[in-house]
Scaffold this motif. Sequence first.
Motif, PDB file in Angstrom:
ATOM      1  N   THR A   1       0.846  -1.205   0.000  1.00 49.43           N
ATOM      2  CA  THR A   1       0.000   0.000   0.000  1.00 49.43           C
ATOM      3  C   THR A   1       0.875   1.246   0.000  1.00 49.43           C
ATOM      4  OG1 THR A   1      -1.758  -1.147   1.191  1.00 49.43           O
ATOM      5  CG2 THR A   1      -1.796   1.253   1.247  1.00 49.43           C
ATOM      6  N   ARG A   2       1.925   1.232   0.831  1.00 45.33           N
ATOM      7  CA  ARG A   2       2.820   2.382   0.915  1.00 45.33           C
ATOM      8  C   ARG A   2       3.603   2.557  -0.388  1.00 45.33           C
ATOM      9  NH1 ARG A   2       6.216   1.048   6.056  1.00 45.33           N
ATOM     10  NH2 ARG A   2       7.324   2.967   5.436  1.00 45.33           N
ATOM     11  N   VAL A   3       4.038   1.430  -1.003  1.00 42.73           N
ATOM     12  CA  VAL A   3       4.803   1.514  -2.258  1.00 42.73           C
ATOM     13  C   VAL A   3       3.945   2.081  -3.372  1.00 42.73           C
ATOM     14  CG1 VAL A   3       5.972   0.161  -4.050  1.00 42.73           C
ATOM     15  CG2 VAL A   3       6.368  -0.362  -1.646  1.00 42.73           C
ATOM     16  N   ILE A   4       2.716   1.633  -3.468  1.00 45.26           N
ATOM     17  CA  ILE A   4       1.814   2.093  -4.530  1.00 45.26           C
ATOM     18  C   ILE A   4       1.619   3.599  -4.471  1.00 45.26           C
ATOM     19  CG2 ILE A   4      -0.571   2.005  -5.361  1.00 45.26           C
ATOM     20  CD1 ILE A   4      -0.581  -0.976  -4.567  1.00 45.26           C
TER      21      ILE A   4
ATOM     22  N   PRO B   1      -1.916 -10.059  -3.771  1.00 39.83           N
ATOM     23  CA  PRO B   1      -2.437  -9.173  -2.723  1.00 39.83           C
ATOM     24  C   PRO B   1      -3.960  -9.180  -2.665  1.00 39.83           C
ATOM     25  CG  PRO B   1      -1.730  -7.903  -4.621  1.00 39.83           C
ATOM     26  CD  PRO B   1      -1.346  -9.326  -4.891  1.00 39.83           C
ATOM     27  N   GLN B   2      -4.505  -8.577  -1.606  1.00 40.54           N
ATOM     28  CA  GLN B   2      -5.948  -8.473  -1.458  1.00 40.54           C
ATOM     29  C   GLN B   2      -6.537  -7.642  -2.597  1.00 40.54           C
ATOM     30  OE1 GLN B   2      -7.787 -10.021   0.944  1.00 40.54           O
ATOM     31  NE2 GLN B   2      -5.843 -11.008   1.517  1.00 40.54           N
ATOM     32  N   PRO B   3      -7.800  -7.897  -2.951  1.00 37.51           N
ATOM     33  CA  PRO B   3      -8.422  -7.174  -4.064  1.00 37.51           C
ATOM     34  C   PRO B   3      -8.346  -5.655  -3.931  1.00 37.51           C
ATOM     35  CG  PRO B   3      -9.767  -9.035  -3.450  1.00 37.51           C
ATOM     36  CD  PRO B   3      -8.695  -8.955  -2.429  1.00 37.51           C
ATOM     37  N   HIS B   4      -8.458  -5.156  -2.698  1.00 35.18           N
ATOM     38  CA  HIS B   4      -8.432  -3.699  -2.571  1.00 35.18           C
ATOM     39  C   HIS B   4      -7.044  -3.133  -2.889  1.00 35.18           C
ATOM     40  CE1 HIS B   4      -6.728  -4.704   1.430  1.00 35.18           C
ATOM     41  NE2 HIS B   4      -6.230  -3.452   1.410  1.00 35.18           N
ATOM     42  N   ILE B   5      -5.983  -3.951  -2.706  1.00 26.76           N
ATOM     43  CA  ILE B   5      -4.637  -3.515  -3.069  1.00 26.76           C
ATOM     44  C   ILE B   5      -4.514  -3.429  -4.591  1.00 26.76           C
ATOM     45  CG2 ILE B   5      -2.167  -4.067  -2.960  1.00 26.76           C
ATOM     46  CD1 ILE B   5      -3.311  -3.307  -0.283  1.00 26.76           C
TER      47      ILE B   5
ATOM     48  N   ALA C   1      -3.749  -0.108  -6.872  1.00 22.01           N
ATOM     49  CA  ALA C   1      -2.710  -0.024  -7.901  1.00 22.01           C
ATOM     50  C   ALA C   1      -3.292   0.418  -9.231  1.00 22.01           C
ATOM     51  CB  ALA C   1      -2.016  -1.374  -8.059  1.00 22.01           C
ATOM     52  N   ARG C   2      -4.466  -0.120  -9.536  1.00 27.39           N
ATOM     53  CA  ARG C   2      -5.112   0.255 -10.788  1.00 27.39           C
ATOM     54  C   ARG C   2      -5.426   1.743 -10.788  1.00 27.39           C
ATOM     55  NH1 ARG C   2      -8.856  -3.326 -10.549  1.00 27.39           N
ATOM     56  NH2 ARG C   2      -7.705  -4.948 -11.704  1.00 27.39           N
TER      57      ARG C   2
END
Length: 546
Positions: free
Chosen positions: A193-196, A211-215, A219-220
């Motif tokens: 999350t932090r990298v994105i 990763p989890q769908p929300h991750i 990213a998208r």
Amino acid sequence: MKRTISIIGHRNPDTDSIASAMAYEEFKRLQGYDCRAYRLGTLNEETKYATRYFDVEAPEIIHDARAQIKDIEFDRAELIPLGSSCNDALKLIMQTNTRTLFVTDENKRLKGILSVGDLAMLKLNSIARRRSLTKRTNLDILCNDLNARLLTAAKDFKNNGLINIITETSLTYLSDSIQSSICIGTANDDILTRVIAYRPSLIILPFKFEPQPHIVDLARGHKVTIISSALSIIDITRIIDEAIPIDEIMTKKFVSYNENDYVDEVARKVINTRFRSYPILNDNRQVIGAISRFHLFKYKPKEFILVDHSSKIQSIANIDKAEVIEIIDHHHIGDIQTQRPIYYRNQKVGCTCSIIYQMYKENNLKPSLKIAGMMLSAIISDTLYFKSETTTETDINYAKELSLIAKVELDKYAKNLLQASVNLKDADVSDLIRRDLKQYNIANKKIAVGQTNYANFEDIQYRMNEFKKTLKEEQETKGYDLIIMMFTHVYAEGTMFVYFGPLAEVMTEVIGTKFDENSGFDHQIVSRKQQLIPNLSDVLKERFDN
């Protein structure tokens, strides 16, 4: 590599020259040899008639006896498709134990050359150069090389060439360099999350981590591409340096050769170049092999069988750079030289095809109907249907036998064949003179003699001025001491002669009747090889050899 033996008749081929090559090809094939008949010029009208009548295809034309690249041993070419990665190239090199790969497009056309040295330079490149190359990679290559699955992709994938390995500790120090870079990530949603948030170009996850769908949605939304690799972080790090398109490092300006190039010419060029291996292309620029200095300087010349001639001047260009292994002929013995003993068969008959048919019989072989027809045509042509002084009983007997095999009525076919050669009214004069023009060296004089048939003397007279003008031009252009054109009656009732050159006046000692300074007639002479040339030789040698 299986070598094919080439069988050829003389230049400006007549029916015997063509038929002999075809018949001897069939004869040798029946004995188990790999042979192929060729011709050294265009067909005359008589030969065309015979090939049409018996529905045979004329031999392919060739012009030079030198070995071509396609005739010698060469290496198999290892091809790699354009768009492959350097990792693909390294794998192929290891599998094939080769040092050079040829890069081709979807049609197998050569686009570049990739060597072991080119790939080795990847490890020696500067940081700036390596970063520049990484910028040119693409998702297809990355997913293929890293055994990865695409989880989400930005619309236009681009990166700045910088590669970061992300951990809890490194994230703090790398935060300023993450944007637009390639990040090799960790199986931790919080860190992802932090990298994105720093908007890298690509995140590569190890061990098939998803990763989890929300991750993924995050990213998208940030236009960050994520792929999940089956490899470990260490393997990803090792492989990613070579996950670049090969067209970025391949040699695009290369030296290549066509399969039809002559070996001696290629060898001279290769001496002045530094490459280990050279691609061989066909006419479509497709790679068919690779050649090295070893192949170019350790090859065997092409093998030839000569039929209906044994003189260098009448043979194919550069015959001295080939290996003559047989000669079958019914003319005088010429000046072809060989390095070792060969099979040489020379008989005093009216036609070379008579000798070849005799060889069929001696070996209990029978020619096919079509080849029998071509041999019959040659005997009829060379003996003017048995009226020439060169005719022997052997020719007559064999013609009768061949007519039965070919299933033709001999007298009718002979008349039709000989009539086919008579077309003085419509024929191109230059072509008529050159189509059967044979050269001789007699008493160190350059002599040329052509011959054709006629049915009506008026046809010659009608175009006499054209014949004389063209023959004189040919003599001056080629520098002949004497050029002669023989117009022989189709039923051997004599020959009309037209001649030019510094030695034109000697013809008065050779032929019976002189019309003017450049033409005459003889009722007896119908054969070039057994009447004109021997008589002319006697006169010239008496004048110039004493």
